[in-house]
Design an enzyme around this catalytic site. Structure first.
Site, PDB file in Angstrom:
ATOM      1  N   GLY A  48      -7.196   0.087   2.885  1.00  0.00           N
ATOM      2  CA  GLY A  48      -6.698   1.254   2.145  1.00  0.00           C
ATOM      3  C   GLY A  48      -5.978   2.340   3.070  1.00  0.00           C
ATOM      4  N   PHE A  49      -5.895   3.659   2.702  1.00  0.00           N
ATOM      5  CA  PHE A  49      -5.629   4.363   3.666  1.00  0.00           C
ATOM      6  C   PHE A  49      -4.326   5.222   2.470  1.00  0.00           C
ATOM      7  CE2 PHE A  49      -8.617   3.496   7.395  1.00  0.00           C
ATOM      8  CZ  PHE A  49      -8.582   4.148   7.365  1.00  0.00           C
ATOM      9  N   HIS A  50      -4.407   5.402   1.828  1.00  0.00           N
ATOM     10  CA  HIS A  50      -3.456   5.357   0.729  1.00  0.00           C
ATOM     11  C   HIS A  50      -3.995   6.053  -0.760  1.00  0.00           C
ATOM     12  CE1 HIS A  50      -4.181   1.574  -0.374  1.00  0.00           C
ATOM     13  NE2 HIS A  50      -4.117   2.033  -1.522  1.00  0.00           N
ATOM     14  N   ALA A  51      -2.876   6.759  -1.127  1.00  0.00           N
ATOM     15  CA  ALA A  51      -3.496   6.959  -2.230  1.00  0.00           C
ATOM     16  C   ALA A  51      -2.213   6.024  -3.567  1.00  0.00           C
ATOM     17  CB  ALA A  51      -3.481   8.691  -2.403  1.00  0.00           C
ATOM     18  N   ARG A  96      -7.943   6.690  -0.740  1.00  0.00           N
ATOM     19  CA  ARG A  96      -9.258   6.129  -0.213  1.00  0.00           C
ATOM     20  C   ARG A  96      -8.939   5.010   1.381  1.00  0.00           C
ATOM     21  NH1 ARG A  96      -6.321   3.864  -4.559  1.00  0.00           N
ATOM     22  NH2 ARG A  96      -6.326   5.668  -5.542  1.00  0.00           N
TER      23      ARG A  96
END
Ligand code: T46
Length: 136
Positions: A48-51, A96
């Site tokens: 993840g590590f993004h929106a 997230r």
């Protein structure tokens, strides 16, 4: 208010076994355009590590367990996913991070849009700038 919006699924079926159904605009609050699975995830690495700018999703852990952190730029909350009768609705503009995958974890994701890399915000500072309505 919690960042986690839950979607409940019914356990159907009979003596032959269980059946779980997820329908567009019923249990899933949008039209599903794409389904993907996160599986064989490395238990020591995070995903993840993004929106997203537009994408809405429902995440369902259909086997094993993992954890997810949601962040709206002000608050962060973490939850264990280990129940296939419960989905997590993740709207756009939510950062997230997904981690602590069990070896048997299969995370099914029902998505409102086709894959589009330009819909991703992969830099946390940029995410915060967008959330705060500033480009500085
Ligand atoms: C999300 C979390 C839960 C595609 O070609 N098609 C797809 O539908 C997807 C989702 C990804 N890809 C490609 C893009 C990358 O080259 O697959 C590779 C891995 O994707 P990513 O690094 O974005 O994977 P995760 O696990 O970090 O994130 C994914 C989703 O991208 C994301 O929307 O919310 O799962």
């Amino acid at each position: 208010m919690s960042l986690f919006e839950l979607v409940k699924f019914n356990s159907l079926g009979d003596v032959r076994g269980e059946l779980v159904s997820m329908e567009n605009n019923k249990e899933i609050p949008f039209e599903i355009k794409r389904v993907y699975l996160l599986m064989k995830s490395n238990p020591n690495l995070k995903r993840g590590f993004h929106a997203h700018l537009k994408l809405r999703q429902v995440l369902v852990c259909i086997s094993g367990s993992c954890k997810i952190t949601l962040d709206n730029g002000k608050n962060r909350e973490t939850r264990v996913l280990n129940n296939y009768l419960e989905g997590i609705k993740v709207d756009h503009f939510l950062w997230r991070e997904i981690f602590d995958f069990s070896n048997d974890c299969i995370l099914m994701v029902l998505a409102s849009e086709l894959y589009d890399e330009t819909d991703y915000i992969r830099d946390y500072n940029e995410f915060k700038r967008i959330i705060n309505g500033s480009n500085s």
